[in-house]
Design a protein around this motif. Sequence first.
Motif, mmCIF file in Angstrom:
data_model
loop_
_atom_site.group_PDB
_atom_site.id
_atom_site.type_symbol
_atom_site.label_atom_id
_atom_site.label_comp_id
_atom_site.label_asym_id
_atom_site.label_seq_id
_atom_site.Cartn_x
_atom_site.Cartn_y
_atom_site.Cartn_z
ATOM 1 N N ILE A 648 65.298 -8.708 -23.609
ATOM 2 C CA ILE A 648 65.415 -9.469 -25.270
ATOM 3 C C ILE A 648 64.078 -10.364 -25.047
ATOM 4 O O ILE A 648 63.716 -10.359 -25.976
ATOM 5 N N ARG A 649 64.558 -11.063 -24.257
ATOM 6 C CA ARG A 649 62.991 -12.278 -24.336
ATOM 7 C C ARG A 649 61.791 -11.938 -23.957
ATOM 8 O O ARG A 649 60.998 -12.243 -24.313
ATOM 9 N N LEU A 650 61.892 -10.254 -23.761
ATOM 10 C CA LEU A 650 60.327 -9.885 -23.076
ATOM 11 C C LEU A 650 59.819 -9.095 -24.361
ATOM 12 O O LEU A 650 58.874 -9.482 -24.963
ATOM 13 N N CYS A 651 60.550 -8.570 -25.243
ATOM 14 C CA CYS A 651 60.272 -8.684 -26.487
ATOM 15 C C CYS A 651 60.299 -9.540 -27.421
ATOM 16 O O CYS A 651 58.691 -9.334 -28.532
ATOM 17 N N PHE A 652 60.652 -10.682 -27.513
ATOM 18 C CA PHE A 652 60.279 -11.245 -28.382
ATOM 19 C C PHE A 652 59.245 -12.413 -27.950
ATOM 20 O O PHE A 652 58.224 -12.606 -28.865
ATOM 21 N N LYS A 653 58.795 -12.155 -27.070
ATOM 22 C CA LYS A 653 57.606 -12.442 -26.105
ATOM 23 C C LYS A 653 56.696 -11.397 -26.201
ATOM 24 O O LYS A 653 55.766 -12.467 -26.608
ATOM 25 N N ASN A 654 56.927 -10.249 -26.644
ATOM 26 C CA ASN A 654 55.495 -9.712 -26.777
ATOM 27 C C ASN A 654 55.818 -9.202 -27.765
ATOM 28 O O ASN A 654 55.858 -7.218 -27.973
ATOM 29 N N LYS A 655 56.414 -9.229 -28.913
ATOM 30 C CA LYS A 655 56.720 -8.749 -30.145
ATOM 31 C C LYS A 655 55.702 -7.702 -31.099
ATOM 32 O O LYS A 655 55.775 -7.393 -32.229
ATOM 33 N N GLU A 656 54.439 -8.906 -31.112
ATOM 34 C CA GLU A 656 53.177 -8.326 -32.154
ATOM 35 C C GLU A 656 52.978 -7.246 -31.191
ATOM 36 O O GLU A 656 52.165 -6.043 -32.052
ATOM 37 N N THR A 657 52.792 -6.985 -29.792
ATOM 38 C CA THR A 657 52.331 -6.081 -29.256
ATOM 39 C C THR A 657 53.162 -4.535 -28.979
ATOM 40 O O THR A 657 52.549 -3.678 -29.192
ATOM 41 N N LEU A 658 54.638 -4.654 -29.367
ATOM 42 C CA LEU A 658 55.405 -4.291 -29.326
ATOM 43 C C LEU A 658 55.403 -3.037 -30.699
ATOM 44 O O LEU A 658 55.285 -2.018 -30.848
ATOM 45 N N LYS A 659 55.229 -4.451 -31.776
ATOM 46 C CA LYS A 659 55.150 -4.190 -33.104
ATOM 47 C C LYS A 659 54.044 -3.252 -33.565
ATOM 48 O O LYS A 659 54.213 -2.414 -34.389
ATOM 49 N N LYS A 660 52.874 -3.688 -32.952
ATOM 50 C CA LYS A 660 51.215 -2.769 -32.781
ATOM 51 C C LYS A 660 51.059 -1.206 -32.487
ATOM 52 O O LYS A 660 51.250 -0.327 -33.473
ATOM 53 N N LYS A 661 52.446 -0.953 -31.227
ATOM 54 C CA LYS A 661 52.993 0.134 -30.351
ATOM 55 C C LYS A 661 53.593 0.773 -30.952
ATOM 56 O O LYS A 661 52.891 2.514 -31.125
ATOM 57 N N PHE A 662 55.345 0.547 -31.798
ATOM 58 C CA PHE A 662 55.669 1.347 -32.922
ATOM 59 C C PHE A 662 55.889 1.495 -33.379
ATOM 60 O O PHE A 662 56.639 2.347 -34.069
ATOM 61 N N HIS A 730 38.300 -11.414 -45.296
ATOM 62 C CA HIS A 730 38.888 -12.011 -46.674
ATOM 63 C C HIS A 730 39.874 -10.381 -46.278
ATOM 64 O O HIS A 730 41.335 -10.311 -47.621
ATOM 65 N N SER A 731 40.228 -9.430 -45.462
ATOM 66 C CA SER A 731 40.699 -8.626 -45.955
ATOM 67 C C SER A 731 42.169 -8.416 -45.539
ATOM 68 O O SER A 731 42.459 -9.447 -44.921
ATOM 69 N N SER A 732 43.197 -7.621 -46.281
ATOM 70 C CA SER A 732 44.965 -8.027 -45.547
ATOM 71 C C SER A 732 45.182 -6.579 -45.507
ATOM 72 O O SER A 732 44.410 -5.295 -45.739
ATOM 73 N N GLY A 733 46.855 -6.429 -45.002
ATOM 74 C CA GLY A 733 47.034 -5.080 -44.777
ATOM 75 C C GLY A 733 47.240 -5.283 -43.731
ATOM 76 O O GLY A 733 47.301 -5.874 -42.722
ATOM 77 N N ILE A 734 48.845 -4.360 -43.391
ATOM 78 C CA ILE A 734 49.364 -4.054 -42.126
ATOM 79 C C ILE A 734 48.417 -3.891 -40.927
ATOM 80 O O ILE A 734 47.355 -3.077 -40.805
ATOM 81 N N GLY A 735 48.765 -4.265 -39.794
ATOM 82 C CA GLY A 735 47.668 -4.371 -38.700
ATOM 83 C C GLY A 735 46.421 -5.472 -38.945
ATOM 84 O O GLY A 735 45.731 -5.486 -37.843
ATOM 85 N N GLY A 736 46.443 -6.177 -39.710
ATOM 86 C CA GLY A 736 45.065 -6.856 -39.991
ATOM 87 C C GLY A 736 43.797 -6.496 -40.667
ATOM 88 O O GLY A 736 43.104 -6.849 -39.682
ATOM 89 N N SER A 737 43.405 -5.316 -40.338
ATOM 90 C CA SER A 737 42.633 -4.838 -40.639
ATOM 91 C C SER A 737 41.985 -4.524 -42.265
ATOM 92 O O SER A 737 43.831 -3.858 -42.841
ATOM 93 N N SER A 738 41.248 -4.980 -43.418
ATOM 94 C CA SER A 738 41.501 -3.749 -44.598
ATOM 95 C C SER A 738 40.436 -2.425 -44.221
ATOM 96 O O SER A 738 40.499 -2.047 -43.411
ATOM 97 N N CYS A 739 40.456 -2.043 -46.077
ATOM 98 C CA CYS A 739 39.391 -0.610 -46.467
ATOM 99 C C CYS A 739 37.709 -1.408 -45.241
ATOM 100 O O CYS A 739 37.159 -0.330 -44.289
#
Length: 908
Positions: A648-662, A730-739
């Motif tokens: 759980i600690r590792l998941c919280f620590k790397n939550k952004e990486t896991l979020k982008k992966k899964f 100023h782009s927005s959207g999930i993943g941090g990139s816009s069109c």
Amino acid sequence: MAVFPLLLAVLLLPSVHASRCVDISPDPDPDHGSGHAVELGKEFTATCLLRQKDLRADNIVWAYSNGHTVIPLPRQLYRKINDSAGSITVNVTQDMRSFFTCTVDNHDTIMQSGCRYGILLDKGYPPEKPTDVRCQTVQVGSKMSNDVSCRWNPGTRDPVMHTNYTLYIEDAGDVYHSSVSNSSGTVVLKIFPHHMDVKIWVEVENRLGKATSDVLMQVADSLIKTNPPANVNITSEQAFPKSLLIQWRHSIDRTYVLLKYNIRFCEKDSHTWSEVPPEETKDYQDSFRLQALQPYTEYRVQVRCKNQKDLGYWSDWSRNATARTAEDRPSSKPDVWMNTTVDGEQRTVQLLLKKPVMSNGKIRKYKIKIFEGGETRVSLLPFEGEKPFQVFEFTMQRQSVAHVEVTASNSVGDSPKADLAVPWMAQELPPVSRLVTFAQDGVLWVEWSGPAVEGPPVEYVLQWVSLLDGEWDWQKEPRNATKAYVKGNLQPFVPYNVTVVPIYHRRFREMHLRLPGKPETVATYLKEGVPDEAPTAVVSRTWKNSAELVWKEIPLEKQRGFITHYTIIYESKGVAVSEPVAPYVHSLILKNLTKETNYKLHIVAWTQAGSRMSDFFHMVTPKYDPGEIEMIVVCVCFGFLFLTILTIRLCFKNKETLKKKFWPQVPDPYNSTVAKWSPDLSARAGTPKETTLGDLSVVEVDVFDQKSLCDEDKTSLPALKKDKYLSEEHSSGIGGSSCMSSPRQSVSDSDEADSGQTTASTVQYSSVVGYKGQTPGGAASSSTAASSSSSSSSSSSSSSSSTAAATPAPAHTFARSESTQPLLDCEEQQEGSGQSGAGRGGSLFRRPHGFGDADGSGSPTQLHPSEQDEQDSLEFCPVEQPQPQPQQADTHLPRPSYMPQQSGYRPQ
């Protein structure tokens, strides 16, 4: 047994004598049917005579019979005299119980009828000389009997054969005899010859010899044994408490025998007799006074008599005559002992009283005087004879000294006084040393060494108490004693505590006191034995490699001796291990065991006399120790919990990486930040109400068809390129990139990609150039939508342009917005159909009502209410082929300018 040889002789002799082919010499006397007399152990020679001429001595066979079997004799014993005679010499034994035969064999067959002759042998010993001839006659009535009975010793050897014994008595020339047995007999005389001499002898005779005893010559009175005195009577006299008067009657008249007497006496319960000296009763008398007896004691008395000349025999003792001496005052002190207990500031003293050994009468009471602190207390205790001792109890101060005097009284007087002092608590006189006990000849002996102090003890008190029933007793020993046996009735196999207390004589305040010293105690047995039962053991706790064995002590009444040690024996797989244990230990931990193993155990209790083994019982060691399984489970649980927490600690620590992966981010047009980089955003007073685009047009752009772009669209491309980087910031959207930051290139990515595109393709992404609700920057606003397509290897630029084939519409300027939001399924389908319908490759827009009206009132801020509602419900819909509308030439179209967005992206 002698009948069988005679019957056999009767059967054989007629046949033997009938033929008379042979004879044996010596031939027995026909008058003695028992055969020829021979002495056992001596040699016997027999000769066989042949009566026929055709018989030869070489054919003679000698044999004897032992009753059932004929046994030939060895030929080396044979001796040939001539052709018609032969002899044999043999040693006579007990085996020759039947015929001794001579047989002549003419046909090589033994025991042929008519050629055999046999004789019987009467075996035995010659008689021995009788010795030690003794005779006597007894009294019958008032006179002596005429029958004289004698006894003698016939010798130690049995004659075996028939022997005659004859007893002879000669009196004044007359000889009397009688056939008697081998050791005794009686001869009857006509009259007993008082005061005359007689001769007595014994003759013994059999076929092998004759023997005569020595002649006994003595006076006939030496044969006399009279009856004991009659009517023995004893009289006790009150004036003489230590004497008894004995009277009796003579058993025979003095004309026949002049008698003397002998008297013996003893106490009633004793078996040790005392005799009156013979010289005091040597006269002819009929009474005697016994003296120096104990008062008030019952005695037994017996009397006997004999000839005064000391001839003949003593008569038997008369029957017991009993009497009790008169009572006298006690001549010894009562036996006094004590036990003390402390209760606070007082002490309780138990005086233990025994009557005097020489009480000389019946004790009626004890008189007790107690001297304490100058005061005297006197008490009387009635005597209770059924008890071995009596108890008198009194209390005294703890730190005081008491002196006790006790006397016993009977009907005549008082006994001498016995005294004993109770010392103060701080006083402790020395004890005896080296106290030991041992059993010998069925009694318990106690041995000690006296204390080496000035003023040795004046006596010792030997006390014993049973540890089973609490019964106890004591005895006193003199001052010089160092060993004594216990006089009580001790039982074997019963434990006792034996105590020796020295008694000291000390002076205290002008008084001579008898003070007890410190007691010394030892435990002992009169006799030890094997325990009646073995201890019962149980396994209290078990581990995989050890076990705790616990047992109870054997009950004291079943120990039957001192337990010297225990032995624990445990066995597994044929291997037995024994461990000794001290007698005071009642538990043992067995070590070095094997887990999951069945052990057979038993315990052995030992005494000096032997051992007693318990029954076998079984024990199985477990696989795990107690708590070991729980520890394993706890460790596993803690390990799992640790791994879970770590994960759980590792998941919280790397939550952004896991979020982008899964969970890839999807842009949210509703929360787009495109409005933040609008030039007019800061000039707006507030956020306008979110409006909705009425229509969305899809534009197919062929980058190589320069004609498809109108001048208006061309003029918007530089502006799109100019704002490329600002859009990325100023782009927005999930993943941090816009069109515009997408891997796919937008319409403003690069101009080089425009020229490099070889084929036209449709990208399912839309670029919304204008939204409904934006305010044009000039006099008039135009709504323009552009849809662009690009290949996967290049980026396509979109521009806002709107052309009408027939009627020019007024141009409106809107702010640009790009999005990489995927199109809906319906848009994809319509996009496909739109591509197929754009035969000319022109750009198509579906403009909402109010945009580019001819009257110039198509400003978004001036929408008709119905149009405003329509715009609020803007939806994407399939692209339709635009209908040709009349176009009005508007030569004064202002240059499009960007306007701030009202609300950014809308959710899709």
